[in-house]
Each structure stands twice: as C-alpha cells, then as structure tokens.
Design an enzyme around this catalytic site. Structure first.
Site, short mmCIF file in Angstrom:
data_model
loop_
_atom_site.label_atom_id
_atom_site.label_comp_id
_atom_site.label_asym_id
_atom_site.label_seq_id
_atom_site.Cartn_x
_atom_site.Cartn_y
_atom_site.Cartn_z
CD GLU A 28 4.64 11.31 4.20
OE1 GLU A 28 4.64 10.22 3.60
OE2 GLU A 28 5.54 11.65 4.98
CB CYS B 183 -0.63 6.09 -2.02
SG CYS B 183 -0.18 5.41 -0.42
CB CYS C 139 0.06 4.99 12.65
SG CYS C 139 -0.77 3.37 12.70
CB CYS D 162 4.57 -1.46 12.37
SG CYS D 162 2.83 -1.99 12.35
CB CYS E 110 5.92 1.70 9.93
SG CYS E 110 4.80 2.95 9.27
CB CYS F 184 4.14 4.69 4.78
SG CYS F 184 3.18 4.90 6.22
#
Ligand code: SAH
Ligand code: SF4
Length: 356
Positions: free
Chosen positions: A91, A105, A112, A116, A119, A336
């Site tokens: 994205e 951004c 990832c 976390c 997220c 995100c």
C-alpha cells in the site's frame, strides 16, 4: 530484468558505459526517471531510438501494478494497492494538507515480521523485503500523479507496510535516491523513518550523516505493557530504546518524534501520560497522538476525544509538545495494512487468493 529504480547514479553510469554509451547518457536517463518521472522509455525523447529499445529489453520501469485505488470522501487522501512482480501486495498513500505539503506514505516490506498486535500489517506476518527500487517506485508514482496536477511531492514518511529498519540497506538506498537534488529532490528533513524500535539500526542510522526525521512507535512507557503488544520490546526494552533515541539526537541534532496510538483504557490514562513524560525528560522530542485505528485482529478501541485531550494536557504540563494526528482517510482503510486486508477479503470471496 533490471528494475531501473534499484540503481544508483553510479550503477546507471556503469550499466550504460558497459553498453558503449557516452558518459552523459546516465545523467539524461536519471533526469527522465526522477525529474520528469517518465512512465515509459518512449517518452525519453532525447535518447537515441536504439538505446530506448535496449533499455526496454533489459530493464523495466513497470514495477508497480495498481490493483485498487481509493479516494477519501474529502478527496484529500488517495490510497493505492500495488501488486509487485511476484504477486505481493503493498500500500501507498498520498495525503494533501491545507498548506503546501503533499506527503507520500510508503511501504518498505510486504507484510511485517514485528507482530505488533494492534497492526493490520503485523497481523499478516512477513512475506518479503522490498528492494530499494520498489520503495523508490512508490515515491516516483505518487510524485508523477502530483506533477500531472502541477503539484510537487514535498514529504515522504516510511510509515506504510513493514519495518523500514528491518530492511535497512534497501531503505537507506531508497532514501539516498529520494534526496538526490538532481532527481526527486525531497528534502532530508522532510523524510520520516518510522520504526518499531530496532536499537542497533537506530544507532547505525544516527551515523549515516543524514538529517532525516526519526519517529519511534512507542505506545507504552512500561516494559511489561509494551512487550504485551509489541514483541520487539522483549529484545530491545524501553530504556535501551530511549538511550538510542538520545544518541540519535546527539548525533544528528534532530528532535525525535514518538508515536503513541491511544487505545481506550489501555494506554490513555493520565498516569500513562505521566509515565511517558517522565521517560522523555531531557530528550528533545515531539509526541504524535493517534487514536487507535480499529483492525479486525485486535479488539482495542480508540480513545474518546476527551481522553485524548486529557492525555495531551498532561504532556503539555511537562512542556512536551504533542500533536493529535487527524486520522486521515479513515473512510478508505488508510490505516497501515487495511486496504490490503479489505481487498483480500473480497478476493477470497471470489475464490481468488493472491497472497498467503
Ligand atoms: N513499522 C514501522 C512503520 C510502519 S507502521 C513502525 O511500526 O513504526 C506506522 C505507524 O502506524 C506506527 O507508528 C504504528 O505503530 C502505527 N499503527 C499500526 N497500527 C495502528 C493502528 N491500528 N492504529 C493506529 N496506529 C497504528
Ligand atoms: Fe510492523 Fe510497524 Fe505494524 Fe509493528 S506497527 S507490525 S513494526 S508495520
């Protein structure tokens, strides 16, 4: 196939010299790539036809295939989902602010590895690192869109999918291309590297001789609380992280930004604000307060405006500057990892699964 955006100016010179081209060609191609943001070799009108043909045989500019584009209701935020050569989805978001700022951004990884819990990207897990050229191509694509409207991309934040400092070399190479005054010409101070807190990489970044802004996603000042939502904290606890931030300030002279996603009753009490103020004592910093963006895999809720205000007031009473960040493009899953999650959900419905 060489992704041209992966190359430094020196790499490009070497490639073209190897083809027997005169020395000035590299500069010409670089200008087409980053000043004009040409989308095709045919547009590079001052290059000989045979060179254009050779470039299109051996290299590519086409590294991002847009698969979804969403505009926020106010029209100020546009979000793209891009497909990479191997089917990975990332994205990128373009934000227009009232002043002249135009901020991209961008993503540094597909997925990832940091996990976390709040997220959407963390909930997907890690697929792979992006190459420098895949990072740069996002900036060029968004800057090209602005250029068509006579506008200029002024800021870049590495706050899309992925952990930039986990993909250190590609991220740094991409930043060096972005700041090149003969190309995209983004001001170093207008580039923000946002990190979950990889301590050795922060110390390394401090010594690159750059002036980029460091943003650290803190979200908790207490180790037990931070480790519960951010597994990386078990490896690099809060005190080590803050020491690395002090080092970043000492090396670069740049005030460090701390990101704090406010989660209702989890980290948004005045006591939490006091603990944060205590932690940041004597460190020139700025705090960005962002009410949590709810995601499917996490049942926390955003703090109410009253609680956000109270939190900020405590920080202000300690002379810590704090900004409440408007949640931009919340109507277009601009958090995100959220657009990808949405598109995957729909694709699964159609029996097409592109990503695992
Ligand atoms: N990996 C880097 C950069 C990408 S995440 C990092 O973690 O800093 C960009 C920012 O969005 C980080 O501050 C992250 O903590 C925050 N974020 C992630 N999920 C969020 C959510 N659901 N609500 C609010 N902020 C979130
Ligand atoms: Fe990764 Fe950043 Fe999301 Fe954590 S918040 S999982 S580091 S993208």
């Amino acid at each position: 196939m060489i992704n041209l955006y992966d190359l430094t100016q020196d790499d490009l010179s070497a490639l073209l010299a190897g083809w027997g081209e005169p020395g000035y060609r590299a500069r010409q191609v670089w200008t087409w790539l980053y000043k004009h943001k040409a989308a095709a070799f045919d547009a590079m009108s001052n290059l000989p036809k045979d060179l254009r043909a050779r470039l299109s045989e051996a290299t590519t500019l086409h590294v991002l295939e847009p698969v979804a584009e969403q505009h926020s209701i106010d029209g100020e935020t546009v979000k793209w989902l891009f497909e990479l050569y191997d089917g990975q989805l990332i994205e990128s978001v373009l934000m227009h602010y009232e002043d002249e700022r135009r901020t991209a951004c961008i993503s540094t990884q597909a997925g990832c590895a940091m996990g976390c819990v709040f997220c959407a990207t963390g909930q997907m897990g890690f697929a792979r690192h992006l190459s420098a050229g895949e990072i740069v191509a996002q900036v060029v694509t968004l800057a090209r869109r602005l250029q068509a409207q006579d506008e200029r991309l002024s800021n870049v934040v590495l706050m899309g999918m992925g952990e930039p400092l986990h993909n250190y070399d590609a991220t740094l190479a991409a930043i060096r291309t972005m700041i090149d005054p003969d190309g995209l010409g983004i001001g170093q101070r207008h580039i923000t590297v946002s990190t979950v807190g990889l301590v050795p990489a922060i110390r390394r970044l401090a010594r690159e001789g750059l002036q980029v802004r460091l943003a650290v996603s803190l979200h908790a000042a207490d180790d037990a609380e931070r480790s519960a939502s951010m597994p990386v904290n078990r490896k690099y606890p809060v005190r080590q992280l803050i020491a690395a931030c002090r080092d970043y300030f000492e090396q670069t002279g740049r005030r460090v930004t701390f990101e704090w996603a406010l989660i209702y009753k989890a980290n948004d009490t005045p006591e939490h604000a006091e603990a944060l103020a205590h932690l940041l004592k004597g460190l020139p910093s700025h705090v960005n307060l962002i009410p949590l963006n709810p995601t499917g895999g996490f049942d926390g809720a955003p703090s109410s405006p009253e609680r956000v205000d109270a939190f900020r007031a405590v920080l202000e009473s300690h002379s810590i500057p704090a900004t409440v960040r408007v949640r931009r493009g919340i109507d277009i899953q601009a958090g995100c990892g959220q657009l990808k999650t949405e598109v995957m959900r729909r694709r699964k419905g159609q029996g097409v699964i592109h990503y695992s």
